[in-house]
Design an enzyme around this catalytic site. Structure first.
Site, PDB file in Angstrom:
ATOM      1  N   ASP A 190      30.934  50.569 -37.634  1.00  0.00           N
ATOM      2  CA  ASP A 190      31.305  51.347 -36.732  1.00  0.00           C
ATOM      3  C   ASP A 190      31.759  52.889 -37.056  1.00  0.00           C
ATOM      4  OD1 ASP A 190      32.494  51.791 -34.056  1.00  0.00           O
ATOM      5  OD2 ASP A 190      33.353  49.739 -34.059  1.00  0.00           O
ATOM      6  N   TRP A 256      27.628  54.536 -30.943  1.00  0.00           N
ATOM      7  CA  TRP A 256      27.830  54.579 -29.355  1.00  0.00           C
ATOM      8  C   TRP A 256      27.110  55.844 -28.724  1.00  0.00           C
ATOM      9  CZ3 TRP A 256      31.838  56.769 -32.295  1.00  0.00           C
ATOM     10  CH2 TRP A 256      32.564  55.862 -33.197  1.00  0.00           C
ATOM     11  N   GLY A 257      25.688  55.889 -29.157  1.00  0.00           N
ATOM     12  CA  GLY A 257      24.861  57.049 -28.436  1.00  0.00           C
ATOM     13  C   GLY A 257      25.404  58.477 -28.697  1.00  0.00           C
ATOM     14  N   ALA A 259      26.151  61.872 -31.358  1.00  0.00           N
ATOM     15  CA  ALA A 259      25.394  62.474 -32.213  1.00  0.00           C
ATOM     16  C   ALA A 259      23.696  62.488 -32.096  1.00  0.00           C
ATOM     17  CB  ALA A 259      25.779  62.058 -33.709  1.00  0.00           C
ATOM     18  N   ASP A 277      31.682  51.292 -25.401  1.00  0.00           N
ATOM     19  CA  ASP A 277      31.802  49.869 -25.346  1.00  0.00           C
ATOM     20  C   ASP A 277      31.442  49.388 -23.867  1.00  0.00           C
ATOM     21  OD1 ASP A 277      32.383  50.073 -27.818  1.00  0.00           O
ATOM     22  OD2 ASP A 277      34.408  49.217 -27.670  1.00  0.00           O
TER      23      ASP A 277
HETATM   24  C1  GLA Z   1      34.523  49.842 -31.151  1.00  0.00           C
HETATM   25  C2  GLA Z   1      33.146  48.933 -31.194  1.00  0.00           C
HETATM   26  C3  GLA Z   1      33.202  47.987 -30.661  1.00  0.00           C
HETATM   27  C4  GLA Z   1      34.281  47.131 -31.553  1.00  0.00           C
HETATM   28  C5  GLA Z   1      35.466  47.903 -31.804  1.00  0.00           C
HETATM   29  C6  GLA Z   1      36.507  47.052 -32.822  1.00  0.00           C
HETATM   30  O1  GLA Z   1      34.899  50.177 -30.221  1.00  0.00           O
HETATM   31  O2  GLA Z   1      32.175  49.866 -30.357  1.00  0.00           O
HETATM   32  O3  GLA Z   1      31.848  47.154 -30.479  1.00  0.00           O
HETATM   33  O4  GLA Z   1      33.453  46.630 -32.632  1.00  0.00           O
HETATM   34  O5  GLA Z   1      35.210  48.915 -32.172  1.00  0.00           O
HETATM   35  O6  GLA Z   1      37.482  47.703 -32.908  1.00  0.00           O
END
Ligand code: GLA
Length: 632
Positions: A190, A256-257, A259, A277
């Site tokens: 993450d 999460w897309g 950078a 998410d």
């Molecule tokens: C981020 C990730 C999630 C999950 C949480 C855990 O938000 O994108 O998929 O792993 O952290 O805290």
């Protein structure tokens, strides 16, 4: 410089300089395939992850309960094999030697008679059940739950230093612990630790956590330090290779897309998150789906787009919303997304288990050709996705995004099948068989996705268009100079923030990347007034790597696309086979008729398609590889 020296290939000029030809000229042919191939994700990973079901409140009983259900319900036999622990497992980092300590009160099997807690008994057990085991960490010093969690539930404990459980400064030590000592097979990495702990963040100002100058700004690609983020992943990859001599590991990127990772994640990990998410809301599912659906060329065996885990089981995807749950599953299957169940399977009702267990859709997702679906028809209401399967069949999904029913026409053209021959359809939800010639009509209910397997007579009888085989095409350089946010991604109301703030403006870079059967800006491919239904749209100053699975000829019609804003810039097109020049075009500018580019490619493993803008460049110029195909 003598003329002779000027003509030497870059690779020769670079020998001994410590530079690669690519550092000097990213368009120089390499004769190689550069997307991520190490690791164990030749097919999209399938399995279960704790996060959507339990958030940080994960424990051994919950995890093994779902794993056991995967065995008992037959889902394991259908391919679900990863059991992944997400955030919430760690207690602290011991300051003396930096070792991570497991929350053994939640994982009783980790308690050892002597010594520190270990996950080895748990991974042994999972392996004995036939599963692979995954663990979770963060690029920074701290994790996402430390940045965002509302309550204290299962957050790391102790002093500030003890609560620094992320990989930052410990990457080799931790990866050794996870893989060599504890026996994990997968890691999700993450990125909140390099995004959320700014000096002025509330949890930093209050003295809870140490500041780390952010490398990622999710809302601004220009404020992200892309080389620094890549360097952290490079360290991780070195350690993964070091502690997994058998190569059996899966690296899941979770930034999460941000950078511009939608363009380079394919070079760095087995799966890569394309958006923030998912939540169990229809709108959020659309956001995550949109973040991956136009990225087919950025997914290949070994490196898949990850629009996040399945949220079937809750909210808009619970047992009262089977239409929505089925759509979510079908779309993920079509996109070659990882199929990671995020439900508490101990209590999941049978109709939802039946969705996870749809063998025909699983086969579509796990098809060995590894071609992500592309959009044959695009609109904000209904979309038609088509995925070319290894045996030449197509999987086709008609997806109604909205709240009104749609009468959708499916044509043989959408499938690149001949309109004068019968097309046979098999409905992957009901098993019903039908056939049609030329076109057929379906009534698609709100939020419904109807999916078929289709067989017919191919329009291109003796080969495959490159846009039908995105799994074999890698945009090694896509010509994007300054990444821009993609305006085509649905902007939902994020469940975690509601309508506070100004809402999500376009934020996921990747706009202008390579596209199947469309220009980089999602228009019809057109050169000098002639439109190409098949082809690749990409910006100039790009290099595409193409794996050749035994074809004998390459052919395309190349030119600057009519949509180019720059009417003056000339572009030349080059074709290489295993690093050697095969064919090239004259300099072409907007309005010039497309030129044929053809070559014999028998025995060649990797083709490279280069479009090079001459001289200084102004606007990025979209170019079209019209009808680009490999033929028998
Ligand atoms: C981020 C990730 C999630 C999950 C949480 C855990 O938000 O994108 O998929 O792993 O952290 O805290």
């Amino acid at each position: 410089m003598t003329l002779r020296r000027a003509l030497l290939p870059l690779a020769v000029l670079c020998a001994g300089t410590g530079l690669s030809a690519q550092t000097i000229d990213p368009l120089a042919p390499t004769g190689a395939w550069s997307a991520y191939q190490v690791g164990s994700a030749q097919l999209p990973p399938m399995g279960w992850n704790s996060w959507n079901a339990f958030f940080t409140e994960i424990d051994e009983e919950k995890l093994l309960g779902s794993a056991q259900r995967i065995l008992d319900t037959g889902l394991a036999k259908k391919g679900y094999r990863f059991i992944n622990i997400d955030d919430g497992w760690w207690l602290k980092r011991r300051t003396g030697d930096g070792k991570l300590i497991i929350r053994a009160d939640k994982f009783p099997s980790a308690r050892m008679k002597r010594g520190d807690p270990s996950f080895r008994p748990l991974t042994d057990k999972l392996h004995a059940m036939g599963f692979k085991a995954g663990i979770y960490s963060d690029l920074g010093r701290n994790s996402c739950s430390q940045a965002y969690s509302d309550g204290p539930a299962q957050l790391p404990e102790g002093t500030m230093a003890e609560r620094e459980v992320g990989l930052y400064g410990h990457s080799d030590q931790d990866i050794r612990l996870f893989f060599a000592d504890w026996g994990f097979d997968a890691i999700k990495v993450d990125g909140c630790g390099i995004r959320a702990f700014t000096a002025d963040a509330e949890r930093v100002r209050s003295g809870q956590y140490r500041a780390l100058s952010p490398l990622i700004d999710q809302h601004s690609v220009t404020r992200s330090n892309i080389p620094a983020v890549k360097a952290l992943f490079a360290d991780i990859n070195r350690s993964l290779a070091r502690y997994n001599p058998d190569g059996d590991y899966m690296l899941s990127l979770c930034i999460w897309g941000s950078a511009n990772v939608r363009s380079w994640g394919k070079d760095v990990g087995s799966i890569s998150r394309t958006s923030d998410d998912i939540s169990p809301d229809w709108g959020r599912m659309l956001t995550n789906y949109d973040s991956a659906v136009r990225r087919a060329f950025y997914a290949h065996p070994g490196s898949w787009n990850d629009p996040d885990m399945l949220f079937i089981g809750k909210g808009d995807f619970d047992a009262n919303h089977l239409t929505e749950a089925r759509s979510h599953f079908a779309l993920w299957a079509m996109m070659n997304a990882p199929l990671l169940i995020g439900a508490d399977l101990r209590t999941t009702p049978q109709p939802l288990l039946d969705i996870f267990g749809n063998a025909a859709l699983i086969a579509v997702n796990q098809d060995p050709a590894g071609n992500q679906a592309t959009l044959a028809f695009d609109s904000d209401g209904l979309q038609i996705l088509v995925k070319t399967l290894a045996n030449g069949d197509k999987a086709v999904a008609l997806f109604n995004r909205g709240l009104a029913p749609v009468d959708a026409v499916l044509t043989a053209d959408h499938l690149k099948f001949r309109a004068d021959r019968a097309v046979a359809l098999s409905n992957l939800w009901t098993g019903a068989k039908s056939d049609f010639t030329k076109e057929t009509k379906f009534h698609i209910a709100p939020r419904e996705t109807v999916v078929f397997r289709a067989s017919g007579t191919r329009m291109l009888a003796d080969g495959l268009y490159l846009s039908e085989q995105p799994g074999a095409v890698n945009p090694a350089a896509d010509g994007v100079v300054q990444p821009e946010p993609d305006p085509t991604i649905y902007r939902s109301i994020p469940g975690w923030r509601g309508t506070r703030g100004i809402g999500e403006r376009p934020m996921y870079a990747g706009w202008g990347g390579a596209m199947a059967d469309a220009t980089p800006y999602n228009q019809a491919l057109t050169v000098a007034g002639r439109t190409y239904a098949a082809g690749i749209g990409i910006l100039a100053n790009s290099r595409l790597e193409v794996r050749n699975a035994g074809f004998a000829r390459f052919s395309a019609q190349v030119g600057v696309d009519d949509s180019s804003l720059d009417g003056e810039q000339t572009v030349r097109f080059y074709l290489y086979g295993d690093g050697k020049p095969l064919a090239s075009s004259a300099p072409l500018r907007r309005g010039a008729a497309a030129q044929p580019l053809e070559a014999d490619v028998k025995g060649i493993a990797v083709l490279e398609l280069v479009a090079r803008a001459d001289g200084a460049r102004g606007n990025a110029v979209p170019v079209t590889w019209g009808d680009a195909a490999l033929r028998r």
